[in-house]
Design a protein around this motif. Structure first.
Motif, mmCIF file in Angstrom:
data_model
loop_
_atom_site.group_PDB
_atom_site.id
_atom_site.type_symbol
_atom_site.label_atom_id
_atom_site.label_comp_id
_atom_site.label_asym_id
_atom_site.label_seq_id
_atom_site.Cartn_x
_atom_site.Cartn_y
_atom_site.Cartn_z
ATOM 1 N N LEU A 245 70.253 -46.860 -125.503
ATOM 2 C CA LEU A 245 70.505 -45.733 -124.431
ATOM 3 C C LEU A 245 71.189 -44.316 -124.952
ATOM 4 O O LEU A 245 72.296 -44.631 -125.765
ATOM 5 N N VAL B 188 72.617 -40.912 -123.777
ATOM 6 C CA VAL B 188 72.896 -39.842 -122.564
ATOM 7 C C VAL B 188 73.174 -38.505 -123.075
ATOM 8 O O VAL B 188 73.801 -38.355 -123.988
ATOM 9 N N ASP C 267 66.050 -45.825 -123.705
ATOM 10 C CA ASP C 267 66.428 -45.235 -122.419
ATOM 11 C C ASP C 267 66.913 -43.863 -122.659
ATOM 12 O O ASP C 267 67.759 -43.762 -123.625
ATOM 13 N N ALA D 262 68.930 -40.443 -120.415
ATOM 14 C CA ALA D 262 69.557 -40.072 -119.514
ATOM 15 C C ALA D 262 70.070 -38.634 -119.610
ATOM 16 O O ALA D 262 70.128 -38.332 -120.759
ATOM 17 N N GLU E 56 71.957 -35.158 -118.007
ATOM 18 C CA GLU E 56 73.120 -35.084 -116.670
ATOM 19 C C GLU E 56 73.245 -33.670 -116.838
ATOM 20 O O GLU E 56 73.675 -33.116 -118.019
ATOM 21 N N ARG F 56 70.689 -35.679 -112.168
ATOM 22 C CA ARG F 56 70.557 -36.707 -113.213
ATOM 23 C C ARG F 56 69.228 -37.133 -113.340
ATOM 24 O O ARG F 56 68.448 -37.182 -112.207
ATOM 25 N N ASP G 164 66.894 -40.123 -115.375
ATOM 26 C CA ASP G 164 66.951 -41.564 -116.100
ATOM 27 C C ASP G 164 65.847 -42.155 -116.297
ATOM 28 O O ASP G 164 65.300 -42.660 -115.096
ATOM 29 N N THR G 165 65.489 -42.263 -117.436
ATOM 30 C CA THR G 165 63.952 -42.923 -117.826
ATOM 31 C C THR G 165 64.246 -44.308 -117.204
ATOM 32 O O THR G 165 63.187 -45.342 -116.962
ATOM 33 N N GLN G 166 65.570 -45.245 -117.042
ATOM 34 C CA GLN G 166 65.531 -46.465 -116.745
ATOM 35 C C GLN G 166 64.968 -46.739 -115.183
ATOM 36 O O GLN G 166 64.423 -47.719 -114.938
ATOM 37 N N GLU G 167 65.479 -45.673 -114.364
ATOM 38 C CA GLU G 167 64.694 -45.720 -113.101
ATOM 39 C C GLU G 167 63.190 -45.587 -112.987
ATOM 40 O O GLU G 167 62.709 -46.000 -112.378
#
Ligand SMILES: Nc1ncnc2c1ncn2[C@@H]1O[C@H](COP(=O)(O)OP(=O)(O)OP(=O)(O)O)[C@@H](O)[C@H]1O
Ligand SMILES: [Mg+2]
Lengths: 192, 127
Positions: free
Chosen positions: A22, A24, A130, A132, A134, A143, A145-148
């Motif tokens: 991850l 960010v 992943d 994100a 922000e 925001r 986010d590639t997880q979503e």
């Protein structure tokens, strides 16, 4: 590098190389402090204290292809040229945090550039990581986010036409640009 | 939602089949864009966006695209590697948005190497 979005892509590529799952990316605009703060935080393998201390110098690299590592040195230079500075925090086996500060009003502050393209290229390029983004600005937080996105796509790859459409849609919503052009998501220079 | 014609259903089915083929590793090719600092400063991000835009325009779902680090020949960036199943990987150098789309059409889709842009086989190590 012509703008901050290209620096962000480059610094996030370091995180991928450090096996982060991850990354960010946080951009904060604080006009009252005349500050633009960029943070790139990963949960990769981190680096030793010795490495951390010299990593902003262009002659520090763990690459074997060549002797110089430019990415972090270039980011630090861009920050200093805009009246700010760059620092690196890292814990081996836990991760790394890069903080670059810029003076918002500084004439040599590079334009932000196209964050949409940077996020698109990161997300498509690395299916095991992943990302994100922000953006804190004017009291609001946006925001991405590639997880979503990966969750909503199931097992369709992001580089498929469906994946790209969904990615562009999300990025357009977060960045407030309508993805009309296939390469869309252009941001006006200097708009964070 | 608009009513689906048989034709559009067929098109949807083909697309889903192709996308599934990609997932199952039956990609017709993999394209790797090299995304080191040298590549990025030379335009690798724009090369990748042009490639993705062209794939989308052509409705192609069974080409896998990914990024990797520096290819070790900084002066020849942006670079990309095309790998078709059962064939030796081919490295392309000095790319731009137009060249990568030509590589897509002629090599990835058409099957013939674009010799003008390709690095000679084995020369990767010389950089
Ligand atoms: N997020 C990170 N996690 C762990 N190590 C890192 C991270 N970022 C940088 N490093 C270490 O710092 C070194 C220098 O990074 P830098 O981006 O300046 O140059 P490089 O990545 O080696 O080469 P270049 O950026 O020119 O392609 C890297 O080789 C790596 O060892
Ligand atoms: Mg780097």
């Amino acid at each position: 590098m012509q703008d901050l979005a290209h620096h962000i892509l480059d610094i996030a590529e370091n995180s991928v190389r450090a096996h982060a799952s991850l990354v960010v990316i946080r951009l904060q605009e604080r006009p009252s402090e005349d500050l633009l703060r960029l943070e790139i935080i990963d949960n990769g393998e981190g680096m030793s204290e010795e490495m951390r201390r010299q990593v902003l110098s262009p002659f520090t690299t763990s690459r074997t292809e060549r002797r110089v590592g430019l990415g972090l040195a270039l980011l630090a230079q861009a920050a200093r040229e805009a009246g700010g500075d760059c620092r690196v925090e890292s814990t081996p086996f836990h991760g790394t945090r890069i903080v670059a500060d810029f003076r918002l009003s500084h004439i040599d502050l590079k334009p932000i550039g196209d964050l949409g393209e940077t996020m698109l290229v990161l997300a498509v390029g690395h299916s095991d990581t992943d990302f994100a983004l922000e953006i804190e600005r004017g009291g609001g937080l946006r925001r991405f986010d590639t997880q979503e996105i990966r969750a909503s796509l199931g097992d369709a790859p992001l580089c498929s036409p469906t994946g790209l459409r969904v990615l562009r849609g999300h990025l357009g919503e977060v960045l407030g640009t309508r993805p009309t052009h296939p390469y869309g998501l252009k941001e006006s220079p200097n708009a964070c | 939602m608009a009513r689906l014609s048989v034709q559009s259903l067929n098109a949807l089915r083909d697309q889903l089949q192709a996308e599934r083929a990609g997932r199952e590793g039956k990609c017709r090719a993999t394209v790797i864009v090299h995304m080191g600092t040298c590549g990025i400063s030379a335009g690798a991000r724009q090369v990748m966006t042009a490639l993705l835009g062209a794939l989308e325009e052509r409705g192609i779902a069974d080409v896998a695209v990914s990024s990797s680090g520096c290819a070790g020949m900084c002066s020849r960036e942006p670079m990309a590697t095309v790998q078709r199943p059962g064939e030796a990987p081919v490295k392309y150098a000095d790319l731009d948005e137009k060249k990568i789309v030509r590589v897509l059409d002629e090599h990835v889709i058409g099957g013939s190497i674009v010799k003008e842009y390709a690095l000679a086989m084995g020369s990767e190590r010389a950089g």
